[in-house]
Design a protein around this motif. Structure first.
Motif, PDB file in Angstrom:
ATOM      1  N   UNK A   1       0.843  -1.191   0.000  1.00 54.42           N
ATOM      2  CA  UNK A   1       0.000   0.000   0.000  1.00 54.42           C
ATOM      3  C   UNK A   1       0.882   1.246   0.000  1.00 54.42           C
ATOM      4  N   UNK A   2       0.588   2.160  -0.898  1.00 53.35           N
ATOM      5  CA  UNK A   2       1.300   3.433  -0.962  1.00 53.35           C
ATOM      6  C   UNK A   2       0.492   4.516  -0.268  1.00 53.35           C
ATOM      7  N   UNK A   3       1.123   5.198   0.678  1.00 49.87           N
ATOM      8  CA  UNK A   3       0.456   6.249   1.445  1.00 49.87           C
ATOM      9  C   UNK A   3       1.256   7.532   1.296  1.00 49.87           C
ATOM     10  N   UNK A   4       0.561   8.640   1.060  1.00 49.29           N
ATOM     11  CA  UNK A   4       1.236   9.937   0.946  1.00 49.29           C
ATOM     12  C   UNK A   4       1.638  10.422   2.337  1.00 49.29           C
ATOM     13  N   UNK A   5       2.912  10.783   2.458  1.00 45.79           N
ATOM     14  CA  UNK A   5       3.448  11.310   3.710  1.00 45.79           C
ATOM     15  C   UNK A   5       3.961  12.706   3.435  1.00 45.79           C
ATOM     16  N   UNK A   6       3.578  13.651   4.293  1.00 51.49           N
ATOM     17  CA  UNK A   6       4.046  15.026   4.133  1.00 51.49           C
ATOM     18  C   UNK A   6       5.083  15.312   5.213  1.00 51.49           C
ATOM     19  N   UNK A   7       6.280  15.680   4.764  1.00 48.51           N
ATOM     20  CA  UNK A   7       7.371  16.022   5.681  1.00 48.51           C
ATOM     21  C   UNK A   7       7.814  17.446   5.373  1.00 48.51           C
ATOM     22  N   UNK A   8       7.454  18.362   6.230  1.00 51.98           N
ATOM     23  CA  UNK A   8       7.753  19.774   5.979  1.00 51.98           C
ATOM     24  C   UNK A   8       6.935  20.262   4.804  1.00 51.98           C
ATOM     25  N   UNK A   9       7.607  20.719   3.757  1.00 47.08           N
ATOM     26  CA  UNK A   9       6.886  21.146   2.560  1.00 47.08           C
ATOM     27  C   UNK A   9       7.023  20.125   1.433  1.00 47.08           C
TER      28      UNK A   9
END
Length: 130
Positions: A41-49
């Motif tokens: 499963x691919x999940x979007x991760x936001x790190x900073x910008x």
């Protein structure tokens, strides 16, 4: 809601309005998944910008709810410790799902895999019909 007039909403039940709104947000390109499948499963991760896709690979233990609220519980063993995570399939953070292996199971929930360690937790593979 562009296609719905205010005059029509009084004639239509609340269930139909909710299903119309849900239909616009459901993802159509999701593969058929079953309990017992090994998935990536691919999940979007936001790190900073920055934003990246993080993959999570494991066995589907359970499917809950239906429609836009469909969730799956996925379990993987990482460094000898079992890690479970729930995913909301129609979430904007949910990027992709890839079926790696399908298993033949006779239960709808595989919670018994939590207690079994090692080779005992293996499942029989299901092969596609020709």
């Amino acid at each position: 809601m562009k296609n719905l007039n205010l005059k029509q909403t009084s004639l239509i039940s609340n269930d139909k309005i909710i299903s119309f709104i849900e239909k616009t947000y459901t993802k159509k390109d999701i593969a058929k998944i079953f309990v017992g499948d090994t998935v990536k499963i691919g999940v979007r991760i936001k790190e900073g910008n920055k934003e990246r896709i993080q993959y999570y690979q494991g066995i589907i233990l359970a499917k809950n709810n239906s429609g836009i609220n469909l969730t799956i519980s996925v379990r993987k063993v990482f460094q000898g410790i079992g890690v479970e995570r729930k995913f909301l399939i129609h979430s904007p953070k949910f990027e992709s799902i890839e079926i790696i292996k399908s298993s033949r199971v006779r239960r709808s929930k595989l919670y018994y895999l939590r207690n079994i360690v090692g080779k005992g937790s293996r499942l029989k593979q299901r092969f596609p019909k020709k």
